[in-house]
Design a protein around this motif. Structure first.
Motif, PDB file in Angstrom:
ATOM      1  N   ALA A   1      39.892  40.217  41.264  1.00 43.31           N
ATOM      2  CA  ALA A   1      40.693  40.877  42.096  1.00 43.31           C
ATOM      3  C   ALA A   1      40.972  40.216  43.454  1.00 43.31           C
ATOM      4  O   ALA A   1      42.408  40.170  43.933  1.00 43.31           O
ATOM      5  N   ALA A   2      39.854  39.711  44.113  1.00 45.47           N
ATOM      6  CA  ALA A   2      39.894  39.231  45.637  1.00 45.47           C
ATOM      7  C   ALA A   2      40.697  37.917  45.206  1.00 45.47           C
ATOM      8  O   ALA A   2      41.670  37.626  46.096  1.00 45.47           O
ATOM      9  N   VAL A   3      40.532  37.292  44.301  1.00 46.35           N
ATOM     10  CA  VAL A   3      41.085  35.796  43.959  1.00 46.35           C
ATOM     11  C   VAL A   3      42.639  36.216  43.984  1.00 46.35           C
ATOM     12  O   VAL A   3      43.764  35.382  44.405  1.00 46.35           O
ATOM     13  N   ALA A   4      43.033  37.407  43.105  1.00 49.77           N
ATOM     14  CA  ALA A   4      44.386  37.623  42.701  1.00 49.77           C
ATOM     15  C   ALA A   4      44.978  37.842  44.115  1.00 49.77           C
ATOM     16  O   ALA A   4      46.224  37.367  44.251  1.00 49.77           O
ATOM     17  N   VAL A   5      44.526  38.736  44.808  1.00 44.36           N
ATOM     18  CA  VAL A   5      45.041  39.234  46.157  1.00 44.36           C
ATOM     19  C   VAL A   5      45.146  38.101  47.189  1.00 44.36           C
ATOM     20  O   VAL A   5      46.364  37.943  47.875  1.00 44.36           O
ATOM     21  N   SER A   6      44.252  37.456  47.340  1.00 46.37           N
ATOM     22  CA  SER A   6      44.336  36.401  48.286  1.00 46.37           C
ATOM     23  C   SER A   6      45.203  35.348  47.898  1.00 46.37           C
ATOM     24  O   SER A   6      45.978  34.611  48.690  1.00 46.37           O
ATOM     25  N   CYS A   7      45.186  34.939  46.729  1.00 45.24           N
ATOM     26  CA  CYS A   7      46.361  33.870  46.468  1.00 45.24           C
ATOM     27  C   CYS A   7      47.766  34.209  46.454  1.00 45.24           C
ATOM     28  O   CYS A   7      48.676  33.482  46.818  1.00 45.24           O
ATOM     29  N   ALA A   8      48.067  35.599  46.215  1.00 46.46           N
ATOM     30  CA  ALA A   8      49.315  36.019  46.160  1.00 46.46           C
ATOM     31  C   ALA A   8      49.795  36.214  47.642  1.00 46.46           C
ATOM     32  O   ALA A   8      50.862  35.863  47.853  1.00 46.46           O
ATOM     33  N   GLU A   9      48.863  36.218  48.504  1.00 48.05           N
ATOM     34  CA  GLU A   9      49.049  36.365  49.965  1.00 48.05           C
ATOM     35  C   GLU A   9      49.526  34.853  50.571  1.00 48.05           C
ATOM     36  O   GLU A   9      50.178  34.755  51.488  1.00 48.05           O
ATOM     37  N   ARG A  10      49.215  33.913  49.989  1.00 47.07           N
ATOM     38  CA  ARG A  10      49.047  32.493  50.168  1.00 47.07           C
ATOM     39  C   ARG A  10      50.278  31.761  49.438  1.00 47.07           C
ATOM     40  O   ARG A  10      50.313  30.642  49.627  1.00 47.07           O
ATOM     41  N   GLY A  11      50.861  32.299  48.471  1.00 50.35           N
ATOM     42  CA  GLY A  11      52.044  31.774  47.595  1.00 50.35           C
ATOM     43  C   GLY A  11      51.429  30.919  46.405  1.00 50.35           C
ATOM     44  O   GLY A  11      51.987  29.978  45.740  1.00 50.35           O
ATOM     45  N   LEU A  12      49.913  31.125  46.308  1.00 49.38           N
ATOM     46  CA  LEU A  12      49.298  30.535  45.038  1.00 49.38           C
ATOM     47  C   LEU A  12      49.464  31.310  43.780  1.00 49.38           C
ATOM     48  O   LEU A  12      49.511  32.622  43.923  1.00 49.38           O
ATOM     49  N   LYS A  13      49.393  30.673  42.542  1.00 47.42           N
ATOM     50  CA  LYS A  13      49.229  31.262  41.304  1.00 47.42           C
ATOM     51  C   LYS A  13      47.982  31.426  41.157  1.00 47.42           C
ATOM     52  O   LYS A  13      46.926  30.627  40.980  1.00 47.42           O
ATOM     53  N   SER A  14      47.501  32.799  40.645  1.00 49.08           N
ATOM     54  CA  SER A  14      45.897  33.137  40.111  1.00 49.08           C
ATOM     55  C   SER A  14      46.238  33.231  38.609  1.00 49.08           C
ATOM     56  O   SER A  14      47.015  33.955  38.047  1.00 49.08           O
ATOM     57  N   HIS A  15      44.954  32.680  37.853  1.00 47.35           N
ATOM     58  CA  HIS A  15      44.749  33.074  36.509  1.00 47.35           C
ATOM     59  C   HIS A  15      43.599  33.671  36.259  1.00 47.35           C
ATOM     60  O   HIS A  15      42.757  32.685  36.583  1.00 47.35           O
ATOM     61  N   LEU A  16      43.398  34.644  35.648  1.00 48.68           N
ATOM     62  CA  LEU A  16      42.218  35.360  35.809  1.00 48.68           C
ATOM     63  C   LEU A  16      41.766  35.770  34.153  1.00 48.68           C
ATOM     64  O   LEU A  16      42.456  36.341  33.480  1.00 48.68           O
ATOM     65  N   LEU A  17      40.704  35.186  33.720  1.00 45.43           N
ATOM     66  CA  LEU A  17      40.063  35.176  32.582  1.00 45.43           C
ATOM     67  C   LEU A  17      39.092  36.652  32.699  1.00 45.43           C
ATOM     68  O   LEU A  17      37.955  36.565  33.038  1.00 45.43           O
ATOM     69  N   LEU A  18      39.321  37.692  32.075  1.00 39.36           N
ATOM     70  CA  LEU A  18      38.538  38.637  32.260  1.00 39.36           C
ATOM     71  C   LEU A  18      37.883  39.038  30.738  1.00 39.36           C
ATOM     72  O   LEU A  18      38.556  39.108  29.625  1.00 39.36           O
ATOM     73  N   ARG A  19      36.595  39.259  31.007  1.00 41.10           N
ATOM     74  CA  ARG A  19      35.888  39.661  29.734  1.00 41.10           C
ATOM     75  C   ARG A  19      36.039  40.847  28.806  1.00 41.10           C
ATOM     76  O   ARG A  19      36.115  41.949  29.564  1.00 41.10           O
ATOM     77  N   GLY A  20      36.384  40.504  27.270  1.00 37.33           N
ATOM     78  CA  GLY A  20      36.733  41.939  26.787  1.00 37.33           C
ATOM     79  C   GLY A  20      37.860  42.303  26.434  1.00 37.33           C
ATOM     80  O   GLY A  20      38.791  41.659  26.605  1.00 37.33           O
ATOM     81  N   GLU A  21      38.275  43.558  26.197  1.00 38.74           N
ATOM     82  CA  GLU A  21      39.618  43.902  25.773  1.00 38.74           C
ATOM     83  C   GLU A  21      40.184  44.536  26.900  1.00 38.74           C
ATOM     84  O   GLU A  21      39.456  45.148  27.773  1.00 38.74           O
ATOM     85  N   LYS A  22      41.500  44.559  26.596  1.00 36.51           N
ATOM     86  CA  LYS A  22      42.374  45.347  27.746  1.00 36.51           C
ATOM     87  C   LYS A  22      42.330  46.743  27.440  1.00 36.51           C
ATOM     88  O   LYS A  22      42.438  47.506  26.630  1.00 36.51           O
TER      89      LYS A  22
END
Length: 400
Positions: free
Chosen positions: A144-165
């Motif tokens: 979540a920290a990477v996602a928010v920080s990247c969004a604030e800087r115009g970067l795209k974040s790709h998050l691989l989360l363990r398990g099922e949605k």
């Protein structure tokens, strides 16, 4: 993908082999810990200031009141503006401990995650990175920290989360979904994190893109040559234009690399100022540990500045052998990448290393509790850092 040389004097000046900006290169002399820290911290940061709030929690007995639970006869009083510096010990208020409220740094970014990204994000921005790939659990605060920080800087974040949605998105999982690109990964595949990250990063980069690790960028920065001919800086077009190929950086789970230590070193340097904790009095810092990176960063900072601070880490995710292995790896990376002016004997200290690792007394089930046989000033939360003056209060509150 074309790569061009960058003029020596640009806004994104390179880092020389000593780990400092090339236009601020040090003479070939040996620095003491304070001089080295000052030079190492002279860089761009994500956080505008290293400042943080420090609260004091006073513990008292509430005899006659039985509310049930482990602390049924104990009350806690929070002082949001305690005396610090020399006044810290003028008024003896009995048994108490202090909290570094890094959880207040950002509404969505867990405190120690903000510290670990503090030195990382400006570095990857300066190297023209367009996409960041990382991983974590379904409710990963790091992701979540990477996602928010990247969004604030115009970067795209790709998050691989363990398990099922999950059927209902909540907490950090909801934040990750709002700000980043989430992919749920089967546990069997997630077990091979390095291969998983490389595979996904290659897909994001495409045929014309480029994939690097954080350590690749640092290592390239540390070479004796500056970025006049670096293959990590692309000048074809501004980041985000159609003609610009993707440049993807892989950030390991929990940002568990040496670059993440910089933000913790900055925090230690800030807290050691005379009007806060100073550099002479002994304190015991306690933090719970997932990857162990935060604890190691605090320990290295205290060691570098010669502070009489003890770092105690409550192990959440693994056994002590794995944490000690992680500690040795981070120390080795830090020595190699930033040329720490500390010899092996100083860094490794005793057989136990620079961090005192302790077990938690109960499996992790949401509410965090005290480690076994600990004093009341040893409680820790993931987004806060707890500390007390060593020798101030010896009352043991046992876990039940």
């Amino acid at each position: 993908m074309k790569l061009r040389c960058v003029p020596t004097k640009t806004a994104f000046t390179a880092i020389n082999k000593h780990g400092f900006h090339s236009d601020q290169a040090l003479p070939n002399i040996e620095l003491n810990g304070e001089e080295f820290m000052s030079k190492l911290l002279d860089r761009k940061w994500t956080l505008l200031r290293p400042d943080t709030e420090v609260h004091q929690i006073t513990v008292s007995s509430t005899q006659g009141q039985n509310r049930g639970g482990s602390f049924s006869n104990v009350s806690f009083l929070n002082n949001k503006q305690p005396y610090l510096g020399n006044k810290m010990f003028e008024d003896n208020q009995g048994l108490s401990f202090y909290i570094v409220r890094d959880d207040l740094l950002h509404p969505f970014i867990n405190g120690n995650k903000a510290r670990k990204l503090d030195g990382l994000l400006p570095l990857i921005e300066d190297h023209g990175v367009t996409d960041v790939v990382t991983c974590g659990g379904c409710q990963s605060a790091h992701a979540a920290a990477v996602a928010v920080s990247c969004a604030e800087r115009g970067l795209k974040s790709h998050l691989l989360l363990r398990g099922e949605k999950p059927e209902i998105l909540t907490g950090y999982n909801l934040i990750s979904t709002i700000y980043g690109n989430v992919t749920y990964v089967p546990r069997s595949f997630y077990a091979h994190r390095e291969k998983m990250l490389q595979t996904h990063a290659s897909i994001v980069a495409g045929n014309s893109g480029n994939v690097v690790y954080c350590n690749d960028i640092i290592d390239a920065s540390m070479t004796t040559q500056t970025f006049e001919c670096s293959n990590f800086v692309q000048m074809d077009a501004p980041r985000g234009t159609k003609s610009h190929s993707n440049k993807v950086v892989i950030v390991n789970e929990g940002a568990g690399d040496a670059i993440a230590l910089l933000g913790l070193l900055r925090l230690v340097d800030y807290l050691s100022q005379d009007h806060l904790l100073g550099r002479k009095r002994a304190f015991n810092f306690v933090v719970d540990s997932g990857t162990g990176t935060t604890a190691v960063g605090l320990g290295l900072g205290a060691l570098c500045l010669g502070l009489p601070w003890k770092i105690t880490a409550v192990m959440l995710a693994d056994k002590i052998d794995a944490y000690r292995k992680q500690e040795r790896r981070l120390i080795s990376e830090c020595k190699r990448q930033f040329c720490f002016p500390l010899d092996s004997h100083e860094l490794n200290g005793s057989h136990d290393g620079i961090v005192h690792w302790v077990d938690r007394c109960h499996p992790r089930k949401g509410n965090r509790r005290l480690p076994a046989n600990c004093t009341a000033n040893w409680y820790s939360s993931g987004s806060c850092l707890y500390f007390s003056c060593l020798g101030n209060g010896n009352t043991n509150y046992q876990c039940t």
